[in-house]
Write a protein that holds these residues in place. Structure first.
Motif, PDB file in Angstrom:
ATOM      1  N   ASN A   1       0.872  -1.310   0.041  1.00 40.27           N
ATOM      2  CA  ASN A   1      -0.137  -0.142  -0.027  1.00 40.27           C
ATOM      3  C   ASN A   1       0.871   1.289  -0.103  1.00 40.27           C
ATOM      4  OD1 ASN A   1      -2.572  -1.504   0.215  1.00 40.27           O
ATOM      5  ND2 ASN A   1      -1.798  -2.003   2.494  1.00 40.27           N
ATOM      6  N   THR A   2       2.216   1.259  -0.217  1.00 39.90           N
ATOM      7  CA  THR A   2       2.955   2.424  -0.087  1.00 39.90           C
ATOM      8  C   THR A   2       3.466   2.721  -1.462  1.00 39.90           C
ATOM      9  OG1 THR A   2       3.614   1.953   2.005  1.00 39.90           O
ATOM     10  CG2 THR A   2       4.953   3.339   0.910  1.00 39.90           C
ATOM     11  N   LEU A   3       3.691   3.943  -2.002  1.00 43.99           N
ATOM     12  CA  LEU A   3       4.336   4.229  -3.066  1.00 43.99           C
ATOM     13  C   LEU A   3       5.864   5.098  -2.668  1.00 43.99           C
ATOM     14  CD1 LEU A   3       2.908   5.811  -6.379  1.00 43.99           C
ATOM     15  CD2 LEU A   3       4.549   7.160  -5.091  1.00 43.99           C
ATOM     16  N   VAL A   4       6.854   4.879  -3.334  1.00 46.98           N
ATOM     17  CA  VAL A   4       8.082   5.232  -3.047  1.00 46.98           C
ATOM     18  C   VAL A   4       8.331   6.623  -4.374  1.00 46.98           C
ATOM     19  CG1 VAL A   4      10.583   5.111  -2.665  1.00 46.98           C
ATOM     20  CG2 VAL A   4       8.938   3.259  -1.931  1.00 46.98           C
ATOM     21  N   MET A   5       8.692   7.702  -3.468  1.00 44.32           N
ATOM     22  CA  MET A   5       8.993   8.693  -4.586  1.00 44.32           C
ATOM     23  C   MET A   5      10.483   9.055  -4.269  1.00 44.32           C
ATOM     24  SD  MET A   5       7.289  12.445  -4.589  1.00 44.32           S
ATOM     25  CE  MET A   5       5.773  12.190  -4.513  1.00 44.32           C
ATOM     26  N   PHE A   6      11.313   8.898  -5.188  1.00 44.80           N
ATOM     27  CA  PHE A   6      12.718   9.496  -5.312  1.00 44.80           C
ATOM     28  C   PHE A   6      12.603  10.917  -5.868  1.00 44.80           C
ATOM     29  CE2 PHE A   6      13.157   4.874  -5.693  1.00 44.80           C
ATOM     30  CZ  PHE A   6      14.006   4.736  -4.467  1.00 44.80           C
ATOM     31  N   VAL A   7      13.452  11.939  -5.141  1.00 41.99           N
ATOM     32  CA  VAL A   7      13.469  13.135  -5.416  1.00 41.99           C
ATOM     33  C   VAL A   7      14.745  13.822  -5.513  1.00 41.99           C
ATOM     34  CG1 VAL A   7      12.738  15.677  -4.758  1.00 41.99           C
ATOM     35  CG2 VAL A   7      11.081  13.736  -4.048  1.00 41.99           C
ATOM     36  N   ALA A   8      15.258  14.386  -6.838  1.00 40.20           N
ATOM     37  CA  ALA A   8      16.370  15.058  -7.038  1.00 40.20           C
ATOM     38  C   ALA A   8      16.188  16.520  -7.514  1.00 40.20           C
ATOM     39  CB  ALA A   8      17.314  14.017  -7.913  1.00 40.20           C
ATOM     40  N   SER A   9      17.026  17.366  -7.393  1.00 35.95           N
ATOM     41  CA  SER A   9      16.937  18.710  -7.974  1.00 35.95           C
ATOM     42  C   SER A   9      17.840  18.915  -9.114  1.00 35.95           C
ATOM     43  CB  SER A   9      17.314  19.599  -6.877  1.00 35.95           C
ATOM     44  OG  SER A   9      17.420  20.924  -7.263  1.00 35.95           O
ATOM     45  N   MET A  10      17.250  19.847 -10.317  1.00 32.23           N
ATOM     46  CA  MET A  10      17.800  20.246 -11.045  1.00 32.23           C
ATOM     47  C   MET A  10      18.917  21.496 -10.990  1.00 32.23           C
ATOM     48  SD  MET A  10      18.335  19.647 -14.419  1.00 32.23           S
ATOM     49  CE  MET A  10      16.765  18.893 -14.834  1.00 32.23           C
ATOM     50  N   THR A  11      18.927  21.777  -9.759  1.00 28.21           N
ATOM     51  CA  THR A  11      19.943  22.887  -9.074  1.00 28.21           C
ATOM     52  C   THR A  11      21.324  22.179  -9.090  1.00 28.21           C
ATOM     53  OG1 THR A  11      19.470  22.333  -6.856  1.00 28.21           O
ATOM     54  CG2 THR A  11      18.461  24.211  -8.057  1.00 28.21           C
ATOM     55  N   THR A  12      21.581  20.707  -9.029  1.00 29.99           N
ATOM     56  CA  THR A  12      22.670  20.077  -8.986  1.00 29.99           C
ATOM     57  C   THR A  12      22.723  18.908 -10.050  1.00 29.99           C
ATOM     58  OG1 THR A  12      21.918  18.837  -7.202  1.00 29.99           O
ATOM     59  CG2 THR A  12      23.263  20.781  -6.682  1.00 29.99           C
ATOM     60  N   PRO A  13      22.332  19.300 -11.372  1.00 33.98           N
ATOM     61  CA  PRO A  13      22.394  18.111 -12.204  1.00 33.98           C
ATOM     62  C   PRO A  13      23.371  17.115 -12.230  1.00 33.98           C
ATOM     63  CG  PRO A  13      22.997  20.349 -13.389  1.00 33.98           C
ATOM     64  CD  PRO A  13      22.714  20.666 -11.914  1.00 33.98           C
TER      65      PRO A  13
END
Length: 472
Positions: A115-127
């Protein structure tokens, strides 16, 4: 009117109608009890400053996000307009520091994996760090799942569910009937055992995964300051999409500042967790707002992006092409300047001023007006007497010296100065102390200098004689 009698054959014809009404009532009752589940959740993983808190606040509709530490919990209100139902979607946000990975046991227990969705987050400020961050957090999650020691049969069931959802994906349109017909046709033609294409789900975690690249509005800054071109962003895109293929993840490029793809991300999350409608097709034209649903992509589609690469190859090492900017401190030319503590500086200045005050050096006396400002009012001392032998009798230098000495040693705010007798050579009987007092009390120094200059001219006009003074 009495009811008409019917034969047994007629009664048998009425039975299907009764069964129809029963089935309709049963369906309505089933739909009424089919509420949105309350046990769904999202686990957000990513480095610090990647925009995790701001992104979740945008999905919540909160304007002023507040950062925490460790493991944060929030929720998103989810509403189903078709069933007029609503629920709360729990969101766990793990701090980006590696020391907090031990808190995953509270956000993702073994029983909540389906019942869990995993969201990986990264930023374009440090491509240059995007790919390393994604791989690092996948490794953390993989190690944690292994530590749970889930039975192999159960884990295989979770993985098979992810494979099936990938296989059942069809391009969405605004026509729901057309979507249903496409799904039915795909299942009839291809079946449930459709083989996965190259590079798809080679690392199946058994979890639904979404990759989100935040702060895409920073792309314009990269173009101006770091000389990024479209092929640099295409190179980043094809690597991130290959990563998403490997884990069966969807991909979103978002910008909370410019509100790009945030609403679509919310709809996609509710679609994956609650099976709510999501009819937006893949969007790969606008580089700042990519949308690649899970199940749509393939290596063949990614190769279209690779055709735009001219000065680089798709398989080049990521850090060699997207390298971090050079440090500004090169060759040791620039040294870091550390400011002295304020209290230490003031104590040192006080010590120097006290030493100068105690010594009473000639240099201090010459610049007394400047030091007096720092040390306070000067001490009252009698005017220094001039040596008559060192004063020229043929000029007015002696009188000028008396005048400036009087100004130097005059007490601020006083109307007069202590009288002092100064005698010029050749006329010992003349006391000029009265003249000096009058000169000090004059408000216009220029007039006094002019008067003294006249006296000098008179004295020079008398050859061999002593200067005479007419003091009034």
């Amino acid at each position: 009117m009495p009811p008409l009698l019917t034969s047994a054959g007629d009664k048998s014809k009425e039975l299907p109608d009764e069964n129809l009404w029963t089935s309709i009532l049963g369906e309505v009752q089933t739909k009424g009890s089919n509420k949105l589940p309350s046990n769904k959740s999202i686990l957000v993983l990513g480095d610090n400053e990647s925009g995790k808190t701001t992104l979740i606040a945008k999905l919540q509709g909160v304007e002023d996000p507040k950062k925490g530490s460790g493991l944060e919990y929030a929720y998103i209100d989810v509403r189903d307009e078709y069933r007029d139902d609503h629920t709360r979607l729990g969101v766990w946000v793990l701090d980006g520091h590696p020391m907090y990975k031990q808190l995953l046991k509270f956000a993702l227990p073994a029983e909540s994996i389906p019942n869990t969705l995993v969201m990986f987050v990264a930023s374009m400020t440090t491509p240059w760090a995007i790919l390393d961050q994604l791989q690092s957090w996948v490794a953390v999650l993989h190690d944690y799942i292994d530590s749970l020691r889930i039975p192999a049969e159960t884990l295989q069931e979770y993985r098979q569910k992810i494979v099936k959802r990938w296989q059942e994906y069809v391009d969405q349109t605004d026509d729901p009937d057309l979507n249903v017909s496409r799904t039915s046709r795909n299942l009839e033609e291809e079946g449930d055992d459709l083989p996965l294409s190259e590079g798809v789900l080679t690392s199946n975690l058994g979890l639904d995964v979404v990759v989100v690249i935040t702060k895409t509005d920073y792309m314009s800054t990269l173009e101006k300051e770091n000389d990024y071109r479209d092929e640099h962003f295409d190179f980043i895109q094809q690597w991130v999409r290959r990563f998403c293929l490997q884990y069966g993840a969807g991909l979103f490029y978002t910008s909370a500042k410019e509100d790009k793809n945030c609403d679509l991300l919310y709809k996609y999350l509710t679609h994956r967790l609650y099976s709510l409608p999501f009819r937006t097709p893949a969007l790969v034209v606008e580089k700042e707002a990519l949308l690649v649903p899970s199940g749509w992509d393939s290596m063949k589609k990614i190769s279209i992006v690779c055709e735009n690469l001219q000065s680089m190859k798709p398989d080049d090492y990521y850090r060699d092409v997207i390298a971090p900017p050079a440090s500004r401190k090169s060759g040791g030319r620039e040294t870091e300047v550390v400011a002295e503590d304020e209290q230490v500086f003031l104590a040192r200045m006080l010590s120097l001023l006290q030493q100068g005050h105690d010594k009473q050096t000639p240099a201090v006396q010459k610049t007394g007006s400047r030091l007096q400002t720092c040390m306070g009012p000067p001490s009252i001392t009698p005017p220094k007497k001039l040596d008559p032998s060192k004063v020229s009798s043929t000029s007015g230098e002696g009188v000028l010296a008396n005048f400036f000495n009087s100004l130097l040693h005059k007490k601020p705010g006083s109307a007069s100065t202590s009288p002092s007798s100064v005698k010029t050579p050749g006329s010992p009987g003349i006391d000029t102390s009265v003249g000096v007092e009058k000169a000090v009390t004059q408000s216009d120094a220029a007039a006094e200098l002019e008067r003294l200059d006249k006296i000098g001219r008179i004295s020079r006009a008398k050859p061999g004689g002593s200067p005479s003074f007419n003091i009034k």
